[in-house]
Design a protein around this motif. Structure first.
Motif, PDB file in Angstrom:
ATOM      1  N   GLY A 280      -3.741  10.412 -12.337  1.00 40.12           N
ATOM      2  CA  GLY A 280      -3.958  11.504 -13.271  1.00 40.12           C
ATOM      3  C   GLY A 280      -3.012  12.645 -12.974  1.00 40.12           C
ATOM      4  O   GLY A 280      -2.249  12.612 -11.995  1.00 40.12           O
ATOM      5  N   ALA A 281      -3.066  13.676 -13.775  1.00 39.81           N
ATOM      6  CA  ALA A 281      -2.169  14.813 -13.594  1.00 39.81           C
ATOM      7  C   ALA A 281      -2.437  15.540 -12.280  1.00 39.81           C
ATOM      8  O   ALA A 281      -1.516  16.086 -11.665  1.00 39.81           O
ATOM      9  N   ASP A 282      -3.695  15.573 -11.846  1.00 45.33           N
ATOM     10  CA  ASP A 282      -4.038  16.326 -10.642  1.00 45.33           C
ATOM     11  C   ASP A 282      -4.685  15.483  -9.549  1.00 45.33           C
ATOM     12  O   ASP A 282      -5.163  16.027  -8.554  1.00 45.33           O
ATOM     13  N   ARG A 283      -4.696  14.157  -9.698  1.00 48.49           N
ATOM     14  CA  ARG A 283      -5.355  13.326  -8.701  1.00 48.49           C
ATOM     15  C   ARG A 283      -4.822  11.903  -8.762  1.00 48.49           C
ATOM     16  O   ARG A 283      -4.679  11.334  -9.841  1.00 48.49           O
ATOM     17  N   ILE A 284      -4.491  11.364  -7.608  1.00 51.02           N
ATOM     18  CA  ILE A 284      -4.107   9.958  -7.457  1.00 51.02           C
ATOM     19  C   ILE A 284      -5.116   9.332  -6.509  1.00 51.02           C
ATOM     20  O   ILE A 284      -5.312   9.827  -5.389  1.00 51.02           O
ATOM     21  N   ARG A 285      -5.778   8.281  -6.959  1.00 52.56           N
ATOM     22  CA  ARG A 285      -6.826   7.698  -6.117  1.00 52.56           C
ATOM     23  C   ARG A 285      -6.857   6.187  -6.260  1.00 52.56           C
ATOM     24  O   ARG A 285      -6.526   5.647  -7.323  1.00 52.56           O
ATOM     25  N   PRO A 286      -7.279   5.488  -5.199  1.00 54.90           N
ATOM     26  CA  PRO A 286      -7.407   4.034  -5.296  1.00 54.90           C
ATOM     27  C   PRO A 286      -8.568   3.667  -6.223  1.00 54.90           C
ATOM     28  O   PRO A 286      -9.591   4.362  -6.276  1.00 54.90           O
ATOM     29  N   THR A 287      -8.402   2.592  -6.968  1.00 56.53           N
ATOM     30  CA  THR A 287      -9.524   2.029  -7.712  1.00 56.53           C
ATOM     31  C   THR A 287     -10.411   1.259  -6.737  1.00 56.53           C
ATOM     32  O   THR A 287     -10.070   1.096  -5.553  1.00 56.53           O
ATOM     33  N   GLN A 288     -11.539   0.761  -7.214  1.00 50.05           N
ATOM     34  CA  GLN A 288     -12.378  -0.080  -6.353  1.00 50.05           C
ATOM     35  C   GLN A 288     -11.598  -1.298  -5.876  1.00 50.05           C
ATOM     36  O   GLN A 288     -11.721  -1.721  -4.721  1.00 50.05           O
ATOM     37  N   LEU A 289     -10.786  -1.870  -6.772  1.00 51.62           N
ATOM     38  CA  LEU A 289      -9.956  -2.998  -6.382  1.00 51.62           C
ATOM     39  C   LEU A 289      -8.924  -2.576  -5.342  1.00 51.62           C
ATOM     40  O   LEU A 289      -8.647  -3.316  -4.384  1.00 51.62           O
ATOM     41  N   GLY A 290      -8.387  -1.374  -5.507  1.00 52.70           N
ATOM     42  CA  GLY A 290      -7.421  -0.869  -4.543  1.00 52.70           C
ATOM     43  C   GLY A 290      -8.016  -0.666  -3.163  1.00 52.70           C
ATOM     44  O   GLY A 290      -7.370  -0.950  -2.141  1.00 52.70           O
ATOM     45  N   MET A 291      -9.268  -0.185  -3.109  1.00 53.42           N
ATOM     46  CA  MET A 291      -9.934  -0.029  -1.812  1.00 53.42           C
ATOM     47  C   MET A 291     -10.208  -1.388  -1.177  1.00 53.42           C
ATOM     48  O   MET A 291     -10.113  -1.545   0.043  1.00 53.42           O
ATOM     49  N   ARG A 292     -10.500  -2.374  -2.008  1.00 53.30           N
ATOM     50  CA  ARG A 292     -10.782  -3.712  -1.486  1.00 53.30           C
ATOM     51  C   ARG A 292      -9.524  -4.352  -0.906  1.00 53.30           C
ATOM     52  O   ARG A 292      -9.595  -5.057   0.101  1.00 53.30           O
ATOM     53  N   PHE A 293      -8.381  -4.089  -1.558  1.00 54.50           N
ATOM     54  CA  PHE A 293      -7.116  -4.650  -1.093  1.00 54.50           C
ATOM     55  C   PHE A 293      -6.201  -3.512  -0.623  1.00 54.50           C
ATOM     56  O   PHE A 293      -5.055  -3.400  -1.052  1.00 54.50           O
ATOM     57  N   LEU A 294      -6.745  -2.695   0.288  1.00 49.47           N
ATOM     58  CA  LEU A 294      -6.055  -1.484   0.709  1.00 49.47           C
ATOM     59  C   LEU A 294      -4.733  -1.790   1.404  1.00 49.47           C
ATOM     60  O   LEU A 294      -3.732  -1.104   1.182  1.00 49.47           O
ATOM     61  N   ASN A 295      -4.695  -2.801   2.244  1.00 54.33           N
ATOM     62  CA  ASN A 295      -3.451  -3.122   2.938  1.00 54.33           C
ATOM     63  C   ASN A 295      -2.337  -3.458   1.954  1.00 54.33           C
ATOM     64  O   ASN A 295      -1.183  -3.045   2.130  1.00 54.33           O
ATOM     65  N   ASP A 296      -2.676  -4.232   0.911  1.00 54.23           N
ATOM     66  CA  ASP A 296      -1.686  -4.567  -0.111  1.00 54.23           C
ATOM     67  C   ASP A 296      -1.216  -3.326  -0.851  1.00 54.23           C
ATOM     68  O   ASP A 296      -0.023  -3.168  -1.156  1.00 54.23           O
ATOM     69  N   LEU A 297      -2.151  -2.435  -1.153  1.00 48.40           N
ATOM     70  CA  LEU A 297      -1.807  -1.195  -1.854  1.00 48.40           C
ATOM     71  C   LEU A 297      -0.868  -0.344  -1.006  1.00 48.40           C
ATOM     72  O   LEU A 297       0.158   0.153  -1.487  1.00 48.40           O
ATOM     73  N   GLN A 298      -1.197  -0.154   0.256  1.00 49.52           N
ATOM     74  CA  GLN A 298      -0.363   0.669   1.135  1.00 49.52           C
ATOM     75  C   GLN A 298       1.035   0.089   1.275  1.00 49.52           C
ATOM     76  O   GLN A 298       2.033   0.823   1.303  1.00 49.52           O
ATOM     77  N   ALA A 299       1.125  -1.239   1.353  1.00 53.54           N
ATOM     78  CA  ALA A 299       2.420  -1.891   1.547  1.00 53.54           C
ATOM     79  C   ALA A 299       3.369  -1.667   0.376  1.00 53.54           C
ATOM     80  O   ALA A 299       4.594  -1.800   0.525  1.00 53.54           O
ATOM     81  N   MET A 300       2.841  -1.312  -0.799  1.00 56.62           N
ATOM     82  CA  MET A 300       3.694  -1.075  -1.963  1.00 56.62           C
ATOM     83  C   MET A 300       4.558   0.173  -1.808  1.00 56.62           C
ATOM     84  O   MET A 300       5.479   0.403  -2.598  1.00 56.62           O
ATOM     85  N   PHE A 301       4.282   0.979  -0.772  1.00 57.74           N
ATOM     86  CA  PHE A 301       5.054   2.199  -0.557  1.00 57.74           C
ATOM     87  C   PHE A 301       6.011   2.072   0.624  1.00 57.74           C
ATOM     88  O   PHE A 301       6.633   3.058   1.030  1.00 57.74           O
ATOM     89  N   LEU A 302       6.148   0.863   1.163  1.00 63.52           N
ATOM     90  CA  LEU A 302       7.195   0.604   2.149  1.00 63.52           C
ATOM     91  C   LEU A 302       8.543   0.683   1.461  1.00 63.52           C
ATOM     92  O   LEU A 302       8.697   0.327   0.284  1.00 63.52           O
ATOM     93  N   ALA A 303       9.553   1.091   2.214  1.00 68.50           N
ATOM     94  CA  ALA A 303      10.879   1.294   1.623  1.00 68.50           C
ATOM     95  C   ALA A 303      11.439   0.008   1.029  1.00 68.50           C
ATOM     96  O   ALA A 303      12.156   0.038   0.025  1.00 68.50           O
ATOM     97  N   ASP A 304      11.125  -1.152   1.649  1.00 71.57           N
ATOM     98  CA  ASP A 304      11.694  -2.410   1.163  1.00 71.57           C
ATOM     99  C   ASP A 304      10.731  -3.180   0.275  1.00 71.57           C
ATOM    100  O   ASP A 304      10.945  -4.345  -0.019  1.00 71.57           O
ATOM    101  N   ALA A 305       9.641  -2.509  -0.182  1.00 70.72           N
ATOM    102  CA  ALA A 305       8.686  -3.199  -1.039  1.00 70.72           C
ATOM    103  C   ALA A 305       9.292  -3.453  -2.418  1.00 70.72           C
ATOM    104  O   ALA A 305      10.100  -2.680  -2.920  1.00 70.72           O
ATOM    105  N   ASP A 306       8.878  -4.549  -3.029  1.00 67.44           N
ATOM    106  CA  ASP A 306       9.322  -4.859  -4.380  1.00 67.44           C
ATOM    107  C   ASP A 306       8.690  -3.863  -5.332  1.00 67.44           C
ATOM    108  O   ASP A 306       7.473  -3.817  -5.487  1.00 67.44           O
TER     109      ASP A 306
END
Length: 407
Positions: free
Chosen positions: A378-404
């Motif tokens: 959103g304009a003032d908030r970025i938050r994980p969805t329930q699915l994002g919390m469940r697959f938190l490691n995958d979500l975090q890895a998307m911000f690695l420099a070499d991530a696709d």
């Protein structure tokens, strides 16, 4: 303070990143006590079993901690420490006199806020009558007790040095002495069912702890469990266990404010919130890590890891084994690694304040995560969805420099 908020920050602009400014974040202090009664088979922390034939080198270690703190004072002149966390290992192995001396040394060298949260980790296996009262008298105002389970069979399987009865006595003593305390529990234990987990959580809630940390048991490298892995619950059972936890704590009015943390209103862990919102922290003691914002860069340091090496180098006035300046790509990943753990997420402005980078630095990862249903943006908030919390490691890895970065 609400669970989704960070400690009060000192608003001091210290650099410009294009048209954006980085703002000096709150400062915390972590103190590492590396010894424990015995090493648990799941533990990958920097902890070392004590030699029963040798006394704990309290005096030498406390002197080293004091010198260590003094060595980093020039980098934090004028700043206030908002929280102190004494972790390990098992800090409750220290005597009350040692804890009092430690906190006295800290207060003599850094400015603590008037509402400074001062936490000490304790294990029921080191509990004895009067010990918690002495810690409180020494200046500790929050206790974190490593219960893990109240069931003897679970504790035996986890290699813990206490049993269920000792756990109960330790929590009862904590309730008498502290208005603010945390209980650490583990779920997803070998052979555990949802009903087994329910019993542990119900028992913990009977004590009305202001804060609960409920961790999923994971198998980490360089542990006994990694070499000899136990059979953990399957994915369906693990999901059922997590559901039981969330239902039970919600009924009791606890806020699930971080992936593994639950609190009564007003009792979020200030020290941990500072980590999760990418605040600064000093780290002293064997193997301790630190993150400090300097006028021209953000620096991470690591102390000498082994207790003997730490003490040997401290005697020569050396404390830092490794130091590195965080590159922009590091800042993106480390900020997201921490902030995405918060169920309420973060404001985009916080990313700018804490890193000095423009919001666009997040764009590739945000697009990918949103496309996969892992983030709400959103304009003032970025938050994980329930699915994002469940697959938190995958979500975090998307911000690695070499991530696709493609959706």
């Amino acid at each position: 303070m609400t669970a989704a908020s960070a400690p009060d920050r000192e608003v001091i602009p210290i650099w410009q990143a294009g048209a954006k400014r980085r703002i000096q974040p709150p400062l915390s202090l972590y103190i590492h006590i590396p010894w424990c009664v015995r090493k648990c088979p799941y533990c990958d922390f920097n902890s070392h079993a004590i030699d029963a034939q040798q006394p704990l080198p309290e005096d030498a270690y406390l002197s080293a901690l004091c010198a260590d703190l003094e060595s980093i004072l020039p980098s934090i002149w004028g700043r206030t420490v908002h929280s102190v966390f004494i972790g390990g290992g098992t800090p409750s192995l220290l005597s009350g006199d040692a804890v009092e001396r430690l906190l006295s040394d800290v207060r003599a060298r850094v400015r603590l806020s008037t509402e400074c949260e001062i936490t000490l980790e304790a294990n029921p296996g080191t509990f004895e009558a009067g010990r918690y009262a002495r810690f409180r008298q020494a200046g500790i105002n929050r206790l974190s007790i490593g219960i893990q389970s109240f069931e003897d069979g679970n504790l035996l399987g986890l290699g813990r040095a206490h049993d269920g009865a000792q756990a109960i006595r330790a929590v009862e003593a904590a309730r008498r002495e502290f208005s603010n305390f945390n209980l650490d529990l583990m779920i997803g234990l070998p052979g555990q069912t949802a009903e087994d987990a329910r019993k542990d959580i119900v028992r913990a809630l009977q004590f009305a702890p202001p804060h609960l940390s409920i961790y999923q048991l994971t198998i980490e490298p360089n542990t006994v469990f990694h070499k000899f892995p136990p059979r953990l619950p399957d994915e369906e059972t693990a999901a059922a266990i997590q559901g039981v936890v969330e239902d039970l704590v919600a009924v009791q009015g606890y806020e699930h404010y971080e992936v593994s943390a639950y609190c009564q209103p007003g009792h979020a862990a200030r020290h941990n919130l500072n980590y999760w919102t990418f605040g600064d922290y000093l780290g002293i003691g064997a193997g301790a890590h630190a993150k400090i914002s300097l006028p021209d860069r953000i620096v991470r340091t690591e102390r000498f890891r082994l207790p003997a090496s730490y003490l040997e180098n401290a005697a020569r006035g050396r404390f830092v084994a490794n130091e590195r300046t965080l590159a922009p790509a590091d800042l993106v990943f480390e900020f997201m690694l921490n902030s995405l753990r918060l169920t309420a997420g973060f404001a985009p402005s916080l990313f700018v304040e804490r890193t000095g980078l423009p919001p666009g630095a997040l764009e590739p990862g945000l697009r990918q995560a949103q496309a996969r249903g892992l983030l709400e943006i959103g304009a003032d908030r970025i938050r994980p969805t329930q699915l994002g919390m469940r697959f938190l490691n995958d979500l975090q890895a998307m911000f690695l420099a070499d991530a696709d970065a493609s959706p």
